[in-house]
Motif scaffolding. Structure first.
Motif, PDB file in Angstrom:
ATOM      1  N   MET A   1       7.543   8.042  19.153  1.00 49.61           N
ATOM      2  CA  MET A   1       7.368   8.116  20.598  1.00 49.61           C
ATOM      3  C   MET A   1       5.905   7.993  21.010  1.00 49.61           C
ATOM      4  SD  MET A   1      10.082  11.135  21.573  1.00 49.61           S
ATOM      5  CE  MET A   1       9.474  11.253  23.252  1.00 49.61           C
ATOM      6  N   ARG A   2       4.996   8.515  20.201  1.00 52.89           N
ATOM      7  CA  ARG A   2       3.609   8.567  20.649  1.00 52.89           C
ATOM      8  C   ARG A   2       2.717   7.458  20.098  1.00 52.89           C
ATOM      9  NH1 ARG A   2       2.784  13.604  17.027  1.00 52.89           N
ATOM     10  NH2 ARG A   2       1.672  12.795  15.216  1.00 52.89           N
ATOM     11  N   SER A   3       3.239   6.653  19.166  1.00 44.42           N
ATOM     12  CA  SER A   3       2.418   5.619  18.546  1.00 44.42           C
ATOM     13  C   SER A   3       2.817   4.230  19.026  1.00 44.42           C
ATOM     14  CB  SER A   3       2.542   5.700  17.023  1.00 44.42           C
ATOM     15  OG  SER A   3       1.843   4.631  16.416  1.00 44.42           O
ATOM     16  N   ARG A   4       1.838   3.439  19.449  1.00 44.32           N
ATOM     17  CA  ARG A   4       2.102   2.077  19.915  1.00 44.32           C
ATOM     18  C   ARG A   4       2.458   1.146  18.761  1.00 44.32           C
ATOM     19  NH1 ARG A   4      -2.240  -0.052  24.152  1.00 44.32           N
ATOM     20  NH2 ARG A   4      -0.566  -1.617  24.279  1.00 44.32           N
TER      21      ARG A   4
ATOM     22  N   ASP B   1      17.829   0.364  28.389  1.00 37.57           N
ATOM     23  CA  ASP B   1      16.916   0.979  29.346  1.00 37.57           C
ATOM     24  C   ASP B   1      16.501   2.389  28.930  1.00 37.57           C
ATOM     25  OD1 ASP B   1      19.423   2.068  29.654  1.00 37.57           O
ATOM     26  OD2 ASP B   1      19.366   2.113  31.849  1.00 37.57           O
ATOM     27  N   LEU B   2      16.820   2.789  27.706  1.00 44.84           N
ATOM     28  CA  LEU B   2      16.482   4.136  27.244  1.00 44.84           C
ATOM     29  C   LEU B   2      14.970   4.320  27.195  1.00 44.84           C
ATOM     30  CD1 LEU B   2      17.621   6.822  25.995  1.00 44.84           C
ATOM     31  CD2 LEU B   2      17.150   5.778  23.764  1.00 44.84           C
ATOM     32  N   GLN B   3      14.494   5.352  27.869  1.00 48.09           N
ATOM     33  CA  GLN B   3      13.080   5.703  27.837  1.00 48.09           C
ATOM     34  C   GLN B   3      12.858   6.782  26.788  1.00 48.09           C
ATOM     35  OE1 GLN B   3      10.799   4.003  29.770  1.00 48.09           O
ATOM     36  NE2 GLN B   3      12.595   2.774  30.302  1.00 48.09           N
ATOM     37  N   TRP B   4      11.626   6.928  26.333  1.00 46.80           N
ATOM     38  CA  TRP B   4      11.410   7.816  25.211  1.00 46.80           C
ATOM     39  C   TRP B   4      11.375   9.290  25.574  1.00 46.80           C
ATOM     40  CZ3 TRP B   4      12.671   6.525  20.560  1.00 46.80           C
ATOM     41  CH2 TRP B   4      12.907   5.167  20.354  1.00 46.80           C
TER      42      TRP B   4
ATOM     43  N   ASP C   1       6.062   0.179  18.997  1.00 42.70           N
ATOM     44  CA  ASP C   1       6.578  -0.283  20.289  1.00 42.70           C
ATOM     45  C   ASP C   1       7.698  -1.315  20.141  1.00 42.70           C
ATOM     46  OD1 ASP C   1       5.020   1.381  21.754  1.00 42.70           O
ATOM     47  OD2 ASP C   1       3.601  -0.130  22.441  1.00 42.70           O
ATOM     48  N   ARG C   2       7.480  -2.306  19.324  1.00 42.58           N
ATOM     49  CA  ARG C   2       8.494  -3.364  19.182  1.00 42.58           C
ATOM     50  C   ARG C   2       9.734  -2.821  18.495  1.00 42.58           C
ATOM     51  NH1 ARG C   2       7.756  -9.269  16.174  1.00 42.58           N
ATOM     52  NH2 ARG C   2       9.878 -10.003  16.532  1.00 42.58           N
ATOM     53  N   LEU C   3       9.538  -1.976  17.505  1.00 44.08           N
ATOM     54  CA  LEU C   3      10.668  -1.428  16.767  1.00 44.08           C
ATOM     55  C   LEU C   3      11.545  -0.560  17.659  1.00 44.08           C
ATOM     56  CD1 LEU C   3      11.586  -1.560  13.753  1.00 44.08           C
ATOM     57  CD2 LEU C   3      10.595   0.713  13.491  1.00 44.08           C
ATOM     58  N   LYS C   4      10.922   0.288  18.476  1.00 43.28           N
ATOM     59  CA  LYS C   4      11.719   1.170  19.323  1.00 43.28           C
ATOM     60  C   LYS C   4      12.332   0.433  20.515  1.00 43.28           C
ATOM     61  CE  LYS C   4       7.604   3.031  21.680  1.00 43.28           C
ATOM     62  NZ  LYS C   4       6.717   4.195  21.729  1.00 43.28           N
TER      63      LYS C   4
ATOM     64  N   THR D   1       0.801  -1.221   0.000  1.00 40.38           N
ATOM     65  CA  THR D   1       0.000   0.000   0.000  1.00 40.38           C
ATOM     66  C   THR D   1       0.832   1.268   0.000  1.00 40.38           C
ATOM     67  OG1 THR D   1      -0.150   0.052   2.420  1.00 40.38           O
ATOM     68  CG2 THR D   1      -1.862  -1.163   1.233  1.00 40.38           C
ATOM     69  N   MET D   2       2.097   1.179   0.372  1.00 32.13           N
ATOM     70  CA  MET D   2       2.937   2.369   0.420  1.00 32.13           C
ATOM     71  C   MET D   2       4.398   1.975   0.228  1.00 32.13           C
ATOM     72  SD  MET D   2       2.600   3.101   4.542  1.00 32.13           S
ATOM     73  CE  MET D   2       3.665   4.538   4.480  1.00 32.13           C
ATOM     74  N   PRO D   3       5.237   2.909  -0.252  1.00 33.04           N
ATOM     75  CA  PRO D   3       6.656   2.586  -0.457  1.00 33.04           C
ATOM     76  C   PRO D   3       7.367   2.372   0.871  1.00 33.04           C
ATOM     77  CG  PRO D   3       6.267   4.933  -0.800  1.00 33.04           C
ATOM     78  CD  PRO D   3       4.918   4.292  -0.657  1.00 33.04           C
ATOM     79  N   PRO D   4       8.552   1.748   0.851  1.00 35.48           N
ATOM     80  CA  PRO D   4       9.303   1.536   2.094  1.00 35.48           C
ATOM     81  C   PRO D   4       9.577   2.854   2.799  1.00 35.48           C
ATOM     82  CG  PRO D   4      10.263   0.269   0.306  1.00 35.48           C
ATOM     83  CD  PRO D   4       9.243   1.169  -0.321  1.00 35.48           C
ATOM     84  N   MET D   5       9.530   2.829   4.123  1.00 38.52           N
ATOM     85  CA  MET D   5       9.814   4.012   4.927  1.00 38.52           C
ATOM     86  C   MET D   5      11.328   4.186   5.048  1.00 38.52           C
ATOM     87  SD  MET D   5       7.064   3.665   8.041  1.00 38.52           S
ATOM     88  CE  MET D   5       5.302   3.565   7.731  1.00 38.52           C
ATOM     89  N   THR D   6      11.836   5.321   4.604  1.00 39.64           N
ATOM     90  CA  THR D   6      13.268   5.595   4.718  1.00 39.64           C
ATOM     91  C   THR D   6      13.578   6.509   5.895  1.00 39.64           C
ATOM     92  OG1 THR D   6      13.064   7.428   3.151  1.00 39.64           O
ATOM     93  CG2 THR D   6      13.673   5.266   2.253  1.00 39.64           C
ATOM     94  N   HIS D   7      12.556   7.241   6.405  1.00 41.12           N
ATOM     95  CA  HIS D   7      12.726   8.159   7.526  1.00 41.12           C
ATOM     96  C   HIS D   7      11.528   8.024   8.465  1.00 41.12           C
ATOM     97  CE1 HIS D   7      15.065   9.856   4.204  1.00 41.12           C
ATOM     98  NE2 HIS D   7      15.816  10.453   5.100  1.00 41.12           N
ATOM     99  N   LEU D   8      11.785   8.203   9.753  1.00 34.40           N
ATOM    100  CA  LEU D   8      10.717   8.190  10.761  1.00 34.40           C
ATOM    101  C   LEU D   8      10.953   9.334  11.748  1.00 34.40           C
ATOM    102  CD1 LEU D   8      10.218   4.412  11.680  1.00 34.40           C
ATOM    103  CD2 LEU D   8       8.484   5.952  10.759  1.00 34.40           C
ATOM    104  N   PRO D   9       9.983  10.236  11.928  1.00 37.64           N
ATOM    105  CA  PRO D   9      10.138  11.313  12.906  1.00 37.64           C
ATOM    106  C   PRO D   9      10.117  10.760  14.325  1.00 37.64           C
ATOM    107  CG  PRO D   9       8.440  11.832  11.284  1.00 37.64           C
ATOM    108  CD  PRO D   9       8.753  10.383  11.132  1.00 37.64           C
ATOM    109  N   LEU D  10      11.009  11.231  15.159  1.00 41.45           N
ATOM    110  CA  LEU D  10      11.104  10.751  16.534  1.00 41.45           C
ATOM    111  C   LEU D  10       9.804  10.959  17.295  1.00 41.45           C
ATOM    112  CD1 LEU D  10      12.907   9.585  18.787  1.00 41.45           C
ATOM    113  CD2 LEU D  10      13.628  11.916  19.311  1.00 41.45           C
TER     114      LEU D  10
END
Length: 224
Positions: free
Chosen positions: A96-99, A191-194, A102-105, A83-92
């Motif tokens: 941080m706000r989307s579940r 242990d990095l928190q967002w 969760d697994r990726l971060k 449905t969409m091209p591969p994501m090359t960038h993701l805004p921090l």
């Protein structure tokens, strides 16, 4: 937005990150995964221009050990396949706000050691413009770009990597989240928190005047 990455000496970046971690945190510093560098990092040309959908050498931490692996630049999450091209960038802030992430971060934080990167000139946004701006560090040594990646033990169609961007206060634009070796290792801490990640972007990310910009032409990248 970043168009190309320039990565040449992966071993130099790997060792710079390891040494910085050892010097800053002797009690909890990273170790080296046995043979990981020699197994995954092949010799490269002095200026290796990497484009989306090509493979980049990325560094991650597993059980306190640093390891290097090749990951495709461009992530295809299962919920976007077809449905969409591969994501090359993701805004921090989005991560941080989307579940959804969760697994990726939690499991997918990585670093890419680079010489620099090419992006479209802000003053020349026309599609017909051949001009790019090459960004590199004014200091010796590699720059470390923050990334998020899905990297399965056995490759599948979803595997890939996206560079993390953040809102630069001075320009109000999305910039790559880039660090020196001394600061980059914080990104890999399990242990990095967002809220800490946001603070990391605000106070430790490379910014002017630590970076140097050089105008270039897209012609110089053809054939690479």
């Amino acid at each position: 937005m970043c168009e190309y990455i320039v990565q040449h000496d992966v071993k130099e970046g790997f060792e710079a990150l390891f040494n910085a971690a050892q010097n800053q945190n002797m009690s909890g510093a990273f170790g080296l995964a046995d043979g990981s560098l020699h197994r995954t990092c092949e010799p490269q040309h002095s200026r290796n221009v990497i484009k989306p959908n090509m493979y980049v050498d990325a560094i991650r931490s597993r059980n306190g050990l640093l390891e290097c692996l090749k990951v495709r630049w461009g992530w295809k999450p299962f919920w976007s396949m077809g449905t969409m091209p591969p994501m090359t960038h993701l805004p921090l802030h989005l991560v941080m706000r989307s579940r959804v992430f969760d697994r990726l971060k939690r499991d997918g934080r990585m670093l890419i050691a680079v010489d620099g990167w090419y992006e479209a000139c802000e003053v020349e946004q026309s599609k017909n413009s051949p001009r790019l701006s090459y960004t590199t560090s004014r200091q010796n040594g590699p720059i470390f770009l923050a990334a998020l990646a899905q990297a399965s033990e056995h490759f599948n169609g979803c595997d890939g990597l996206a560079l993390v961007t953040h809102d630069e206060t001075s320009t109000r634009q999305q910039r790559l989240l880039a660090f020196t070796a001394e600061d980059a290792q914080v990104w890999l801490r399990p242990d990095l928190q967002w809220d800490q990640a946001q603070d990391l972007a605000m106070h430790m990310a490379l910014a002017e005047p630590q970076l140097e910009h050089v105008l270039s032409s897209t012609r110089s990248l053809r054939g690479r």
